[in-house]
Design a protein around this motif. Structure first.
Motif, PDB file in Angstrom:
ATOM      1  N   GLY A  35       0.802  -1.216   0.000  1.00  0.00           N
ATOM      2  CA  GLY A  35       0.000   0.000   0.000  1.00  0.00           C
ATOM      3  C   GLY A  35       0.835   1.265   0.000  1.00  0.00           C
ATOM      4  N   PRO A  36       1.817   1.413   0.898  1.00  0.00           N
ATOM      5  CA  PRO A  36       2.632   2.632   0.900  1.00  0.00           C
ATOM      6  C   PRO A  36       3.412   2.841  -0.386  1.00  0.00           C
ATOM      7  CG  PRO A  36       2.865   1.448   2.976  1.00  0.00           C
ATOM      8  CD  PRO A  36       2.116   0.548   2.062  1.00  0.00           C
ATOM      9  N   VAL A  39       1.083   4.585  -2.783  1.00  0.00           N
ATOM     10  CA  VAL A  39       0.871   5.976  -2.380  1.00  0.00           C
ATOM     11  C   VAL A  39       2.116   6.803  -2.679  1.00  0.00           C
ATOM     12  CG1 VAL A  39       0.433   7.506  -0.433  1.00  0.00           C
ATOM     13  CG2 VAL A  39      -0.819   5.351  -0.622  1.00  0.00           C
ATOM     14  N   GLY A  42       2.372   7.132  -6.555  1.00  0.00           N
ATOM     15  CA  GLY A  42       1.224   7.684  -7.249  1.00  0.00           C
ATOM     16  C   GLY A  42       0.834   6.899  -8.478  1.00  0.00           C
ATOM     17  N   PHE A 213      -6.727   3.980  -5.707  1.00  0.00           N
ATOM     18  CA  PHE A 213      -6.803   4.781  -4.484  1.00  0.00           C
ATOM     19  C   PHE A 213      -5.531   5.600  -4.296  1.00  0.00           C
ATOM     20  CE2 PHE A 213      -5.725   5.150   0.040  1.00  0.00           C
ATOM     21  CZ  PHE A 213      -6.794   5.910   0.495  1.00  0.00           C
ATOM     22  N   GLY A 214      -4.374   4.967  -4.514  1.00  0.00           N
ATOM     23  CA  GLY A 214      -3.117   5.692  -4.360  1.00  0.00           C
ATOM     24  C   GLY A 214      -2.997   6.846  -5.324  1.00  0.00           C
ATOM     25  N   GLN A 215      -3.436   6.640  -6.573  1.00  0.00           N
ATOM     26  CA  GLN A 215      -3.382   7.705  -7.568  1.00  0.00           C
ATOM     27  C   GLN A 215      -4.326   8.856  -7.209  1.00  0.00           C
ATOM     28  OE1 GLN A 215      -5.093   6.940 -11.480  1.00  0.00           O
ATOM     29  NE2 GLN A 215      -3.259   7.800 -12.435  1.00  0.00           N
ATOM     30  N   LEU A 217      -5.475   9.621  -4.249  1.00  0.00           N
ATOM     31  CA  LEU A 217      -4.970  10.284  -3.050  1.00  0.00           C
ATOM     32  C   LEU A 217      -3.867  11.273  -3.411  1.00  0.00           C
ATOM     33  CD1 LEU A 217      -5.237  10.254   0.082  1.00  0.00           C
ATOM     34  CD2 LEU A 217      -3.356   8.608   0.111  1.00  0.00           C
ATOM     35  N   THR A 218      -2.981  10.873  -4.316  1.00  0.00           N
ATOM     36  CA  THR A 218      -1.895  11.755  -4.736  1.00  0.00           C
ATOM     37  C   THR A 218      -2.424  12.981  -5.475  1.00  0.00           C
ATOM     38  OG1 THR A 218      -0.445   9.835  -4.953  1.00  0.00           O
ATOM     39  CG2 THR A 218       0.263  11.857  -6.031  1.00  0.00           C
ATOM     40  N   LEU A 228       3.011  13.128   2.033  1.00  0.00           N
ATOM     41  CA  LEU A 228       2.467  11.792   1.820  1.00  0.00           C
ATOM     42  C   LEU A 228       3.560  10.814   1.420  1.00  0.00           C
ATOM     43  CD1 LEU A 228      -0.911  12.280  -0.112  1.00  0.00           C
ATOM     44  CD2 LEU A 228      -0.584  11.173   2.109  1.00  0.00           C
ATOM     45  N   GLU A 229       4.423  11.246   0.532  1.00  0.00           N
ATOM     46  CA  GLU A 229       5.490  10.363   0.069  1.00  0.00           C
ATOM     47  C   GLU A 229       6.457  10.034   1.195  1.00  0.00           C
ATOM     48  OE1 GLU A 229       8.645  10.090  -3.655  1.00  0.00           O
ATOM     49  OE2 GLU A 229       7.078  11.616  -3.610  1.00  0.00           O
ATOM     50  N   SER A 232       4.804   7.618   3.589  1.00  0.00           N
ATOM     51  CA  SER A 232       4.768   6.262   3.043  1.00  0.00           C
ATOM     52  C   SER A 232       6.126   5.584   3.177  1.00  0.00           C
ATOM     53  CB  SER A 232       4.339   6.301   1.571  1.00  0.00           C
ATOM     54  OG  SER A 232       3.055   6.851   1.431  1.00  0.00           O
TER      55      SER A 232
END
Length: 250
Positions: A35-36, A39, A42, A213-215, A217-218, A228-229, A232
């Motif tokens: 997951g991280p 994120v 992206g 979701f990651g895209q 969120l970014t 965020l980066e 993660s």
């Protein structure tokens, strides 16, 4: 050594066993590790394969080698994968992935984080992806960033292998069946069959769900993209060190 009770499983049976395992516990176990990464990069569904391909290949290789080894060595393999080195491998691979993401960001230049703040939101996330894909075309990071690009797939492959080598009840059944078969080729088929089923559902879930979701969120939190980066990467470092030290059980 005590004689093994015969356990007979067909390729179809281990495939279904892997599908059942991959549909539930496997997704939960993989999420804190993969997951991280989604994120931090992206990466959307179109680019998810860049993360999932090496990770899935590592898992499939791990399951196949376990089945093959069990066919040759019997229950010795079960004791072998219970050793501390398995969690050290997974922990070290997770740290490598985190450091490669940090290295990639450091040598990317940083302009794509500060400059797009005043531009349209739609251009914030794509530069990260396009710069990642276009490093080999002669972008500013040069050879150093290329090394970071090479380091990430290797870390993901070892992370996947480490996930596969962690013992679980379905895998124990497959190993026992491979061991009682007394054949490396039969063990290889059993390990490959279980691995094929185990990776199928998580690959779809991460490629379509987690990557999207990651895209999103970014893109929607572009003003905090840097935070965020870094968060993660920090989470990956904690997961890696916690796994290696035995504080976190995947």
């Amino acid at each position: 050594m005590m004689p093994l009770e015969p356990v007979v499983l067909s390729f179809g049976a281990v495939l279904l066993l892997g599908l059942g395992f991959g549909s539930g516990p496997c997704n939960i176990a993989c999420l804190p590790y993969l997951g991280p990464v989604f994120v931090a990069t992206g990466s959307g569904p179109r680019n998810a394969w860049r993360i999932l391909l090496p990770f899935t290949a590592g898992r499939l290789t791990g399951y196949t080698l376990l089945g093959t080894g069990a066919g040759l060595l019997g229950l010795i393999v079960q004791e072998w994968i219970a050793a501390p080195w398995v969690r050290w491998l997974l922990g070290a691979a997770t740290v490598v992935v985190a450091l490669s993401l940090l290295w990639r960001r450091r040598h990317r230049g940083g302009g794509c984080v500060t400059d797009p703040a005043s531009a349209t939101p739609t251009r914030v996330a794509p530069p990260e992806i396009r710069m990642t894909n276009g490093v080999a075309t002669g972008a500013s990071p040069g050879a150093t960033s290329g090394q970071a690009q090479a380091l990430l797939p290797g870390g993901l492959f070892l992370m996947g292998a480490g996930m596969a080598l962690n013992p679980c009840a379905p895998l124990t059944t497959v190993i026992l069946a491979a061991a009682t078969s007394g054949s490396a080729s039969a063990g290889l088929l059993l390990g490959f069959g279980f691995g094929s089923g185990a990776v199928l559902v998580p690959t779809l879930v991460f490629a379509l769900g987690v990557a999207h979701f990651g895209q999103q969120l970014t893109q929607h939190m572009n003003r905090w993209g840097s935070a965020l980066e870094h968060a993660s990467v920090g989470l990956l470092l904690l997961m890696g060190m916690g796994t290696a030290l035995g504080w976190i059980a995947p």
